[in-house]
Design an enzyme around this catalytic site. Structure first.
Site, PDB file in Angstrom:
ATOM      1  N   THR A  81      31.710  36.223  46.521  1.00  0.00           N
ATOM      2  CA  THR A  81      32.016  37.651  46.378  1.00  0.00           C
ATOM      3  C   THR A  81      30.759  38.503  46.328  1.00  0.00           C
ATOM      4  O   THR A  81      29.716  38.053  45.862  1.00  0.00           O
ATOM      5  CB  THR A  81      32.803  37.924  45.073  1.00  0.00           C
ATOM      6  OG1 THR A  81      33.930  37.111  45.043  1.00  0.00           O
ATOM      7  CG2 THR A  81      33.200  39.374  44.943  1.00  0.00           C
ATOM      8  N   ARG A  92      47.417  34.146  47.123  1.00  0.00           N
ATOM      9  CA  ARG A  92      46.743  34.391  45.835  1.00  0.00           C
ATOM     10  C   ARG A  92      45.888  35.665  45.935  1.00  0.00           C
ATOM     11  O   ARG A  92      45.167  35.883  46.899  1.00  0.00           O
ATOM     12  CB  ARG A  92      45.861  33.204  45.497  1.00  0.00           C
ATOM     13  CG  ARG A  92      45.021  33.328  44.211  1.00  0.00           C
ATOM     14  CD  ARG A  92      43.596  33.763  44.510  1.00  0.00           C
ATOM     15  NE  ARG A  92      42.743  33.697  43.320  1.00  0.00           N
ATOM     16  CZ  ARG A  92      41.497  34.166  43.269  1.00  0.00           C
ATOM     17  NH1 ARG A  92      40.963  34.739  44.332  1.00  0.00           N
ATOM     18  NH2 ARG A  92      40.796  34.069  42.166  1.00  0.00           N
ATOM     19  N   VAL A  93      45.978  36.493  44.912  1.00  0.00           N
ATOM     20  CA  VAL A  93      45.155  37.705  44.830  1.00  0.00           C
ATOM     21  C   VAL A  93      44.205  37.547  43.643  1.00  0.00           C
ATOM     22  O   VAL A  93      44.649  37.214  42.542  1.00  0.00           O
ATOM     23  CB  VAL A  93      46.042  38.951  44.634  1.00  0.00           C
ATOM     24  CG1 VAL A  93      45.192  40.189  44.406  1.00  0.00           C
ATOM     25  CG2 VAL A  93      46.953  39.149  45.838  1.00  0.00           C
ATOM     26  N   GLY A  94      42.932  37.757  43.867  1.00  0.00           N
ATOM     27  CA  GLY A  94      41.955  37.653  42.783  1.00  0.00           C
ATOM     28  C   GLY A  94      41.744  38.984  42.090  1.00  0.00           C
ATOM     29  O   GLY A  94      42.567  39.905  42.189  1.00  0.00           O
ATOM     30  N   ASP A  95      40.617  39.079  41.398  1.00  0.00           N
ATOM     31  CA  ASP A  95      40.319  40.325  40.679  1.00  0.00           C
ATOM     32  C   ASP A  95      39.699  41.400  41.574  1.00  0.00           C
ATOM     33  O   ASP A  95      39.804  42.595  41.287  1.00  0.00           O
ATOM     34  CB  ASP A  95      39.383  40.057  39.490  1.00  0.00           C
ATOM     35  CG  ASP A  95      38.065  39.414  39.920  1.00  0.00           C
ATOM     36  OD1 ASP A  95      38.024  38.785  41.005  1.00  0.00           O
ATOM     37  OD2 ASP A  95      37.078  39.536  39.173  1.00  0.00           O
ATOM     38  N   GLY A 125      33.111  35.880  40.545  1.00  0.00           N
ATOM     39  CA  GLY A 125      33.446  34.668  39.807  1.00  0.00           C
ATOM     40  C   GLY A 125      34.940  34.540  39.628  1.00  0.00           C
ATOM     41  O   GLY A 125      35.722  35.124  40.390  1.00  0.00           O
TER      42      GLY A 125
HETATM   43  C1  SD4 Z   1      38.152  36.172  43.084  1.00  0.00           C
HETATM   44  N1  SD4 Z   1      36.247  37.116  41.961  1.00  0.00           N
HETATM   45  O1  SD4 Z   1      38.873  36.165  44.080  1.00  0.00           O
HETATM   46  C2  SD4 Z   1      36.801  36.786  43.244  1.00  0.00           C
HETATM   47  C3  SD4 Z   1      35.976  35.932  44.092  1.00  0.00           C
HETATM   48  C4  SD4 Z   1      35.493  34.759  43.533  1.00  0.00           C
HETATM   49  O2  SD4 Z   1      36.293  32.770  42.698  1.00  0.00           O
HETATM   50  O3  SD4 Z   1      34.356  34.687  43.248  1.00  0.00           O
HETATM   51  N2  SD4 Z   1      36.418  33.828  43.360  1.00  0.00           N
HETATM   52  O4  SD4 Z   1      38.491  35.712  42.013  1.00  0.00           O
END
Ligand code: SD4
Length: 350
Positions: free
Chosen positions: A198, A226-229, A250
């Site tokens: 990211t 899946r949707v992340g932050d 992260g």
């Molecule tokens: C997410 N923070 O999708 C983002 C990207 C990442 O582990 O680093 N994922 O969670």
């Protein structure tokens, strides 16, 4: 007839019952209003470590008068279009079915607007699609095939985002998933754990205008959909032009529950400096973490980094464990600086 006394009694009864708004104690709303010193802006761009090239580009642009969001997006576009950055855009690691699904969001401080896309496929620069959602629609967030269709309507060109390198990594991951299935292990030593990556970038201009953007291919090998932050306003990034901006990279699942970027800006609004604000956010994340993701010592088993930039140009990066860095560019040039941390690396659970 209602006399004044009856009216006041009725009003306070209604307020107590929750029908009328209650007066709230005053909150500081602007960093510059805290303390006696007059506010002075200082151009600065802060990003995750992979944004080292991007912070220089964004800084040069804001100093030349470019809008802070356009500048920050130009900075993250470098990683989105770099096939060797497997955490974002073109060449990002795919989901469990080998499909690259991207998330991004942005906020424009001066106009108090936000845009976001998630699970978008085939478009290398989701940060720009998030901005297009903000600029051209009455909405904040578009998802999946609809986000892709919107992007194409807006003139983005679809392309295959799965590079040979990322496909090979995915094939190795899949081959090693189950020793008894029909896929043979083959040469190569890919780390089959989930990869995180990211890029988050935050900018402040000399005039004190701010912006933030985060873009990602998300957690590698994720469950499709899946949707992340990163596309969640207030989690993956947040910007309040009167206070500051913040973002994260992260493990998104850990951050979403703490609304980390929003919380960081709120802590800064209450008067904390960026570093103290981010360390408190990290503590909140850990306090909100389920036991299976904590070691016996209560320390997290995952990586999560936060970045913050206050309106006055002060900044920080922070994470749970010693050793991480972040990128910054100001009048001293582009460089990596060390993240503040809560624990020594040796305290990380095995
Ligand atoms: C997410 N923070 O999708 C983002 C990207 C990442 O582990 O680093 N994922 O969670």
């Amino acid at each position: 007839m209602t006399n004044r006394r009856d009216f006041l009694q009725t009003a306070s009864a209604l307020a107590a019952a929750g029908f009328l708004p209650r007066a709230l104690p005053a909150m500081p709303t602007q960093l510059g209003s805290i303390g006696a010193e007059p506010f002075r802006a200082r151009p600065c761009v802060v990003a995750s470590a992979n944004g080292l090239r991007g912070v220089q580009v964004a800084y040069d642009q804001i100093v030349a008068g470019t809008d802070p969001l356009d500048a920050a997006i130009a900075g993250v576009n470098i990683q989105e279009l770099d096939p060797d950055d497997q955490s974002v855009g073109l060449g990002g690691l795919p989901n469990a079915e080998g499909v690259v699904q991207l998330d991004a969001s942005c906020m424009h401080g001066p106009t108090r607007r936000a845009g976001s896309v998630s699970c978008i496929e085939d478009i290398a620069t989701p940060s720009l699609v998030a901005k297009a959602v903000m600029d051209y629609t009455d909405h904040v967030m578009l998802v999946g095939p609809h986000a892709r269709r919107f992007a194409i309507e807006m003139g983005f060109t679809p392309q295959n985002l799965l590079t040979d390198k990322s496909r090979q990594d995915w094939l190795r991951w899949r081959a090693r998933l189950n020793p008894n299935d029909a896929w043979l292990d083959y040469d190569g030593n890919v780390n089959i754990r989930f990869h995180t990556g990211t890029i988050n970038m935050n900018a402040v201009t000399a005039g004190g205008d701010m912006a933030s953007v985060t873009t990602t291919s998300g957690m590698s090998w994720k469950v499709p959909g899946r949707v992340g932050d990163s596309p969640i306003i207030g989690a993956g990034q947040y910007c309040d032009n009167t206070v500051g901006a913040a973002g994260s990279t992260g493990r998104g699942e850990a951050n979403i529950k703490a609304c980390g970027a929003f919380l960081a800006v709120e802590f800064m609004r209450q008067g904390l400096g960026p570093e103290e604000a981010l360390l408190r956010v990290m503590q909140r994340v850990i306090a909100m973490t389920e036991d299976r993701l904590l070691g016996p010592n209560g320390r997290p088993r995952f990586d999560l980094q936060f970045y913050a930039l206050a309106k006055d140009g002060t900044f920080a990066g922070a994470t749970a464990y010693e050793g991480a860095s972040f990128a910054v560019c100001d009048e001293r040039g582009a460089r990596l600086e060390k993240c503040a941390f809560l624990f020594k690396a040796s305290e990380r659970p095995r």
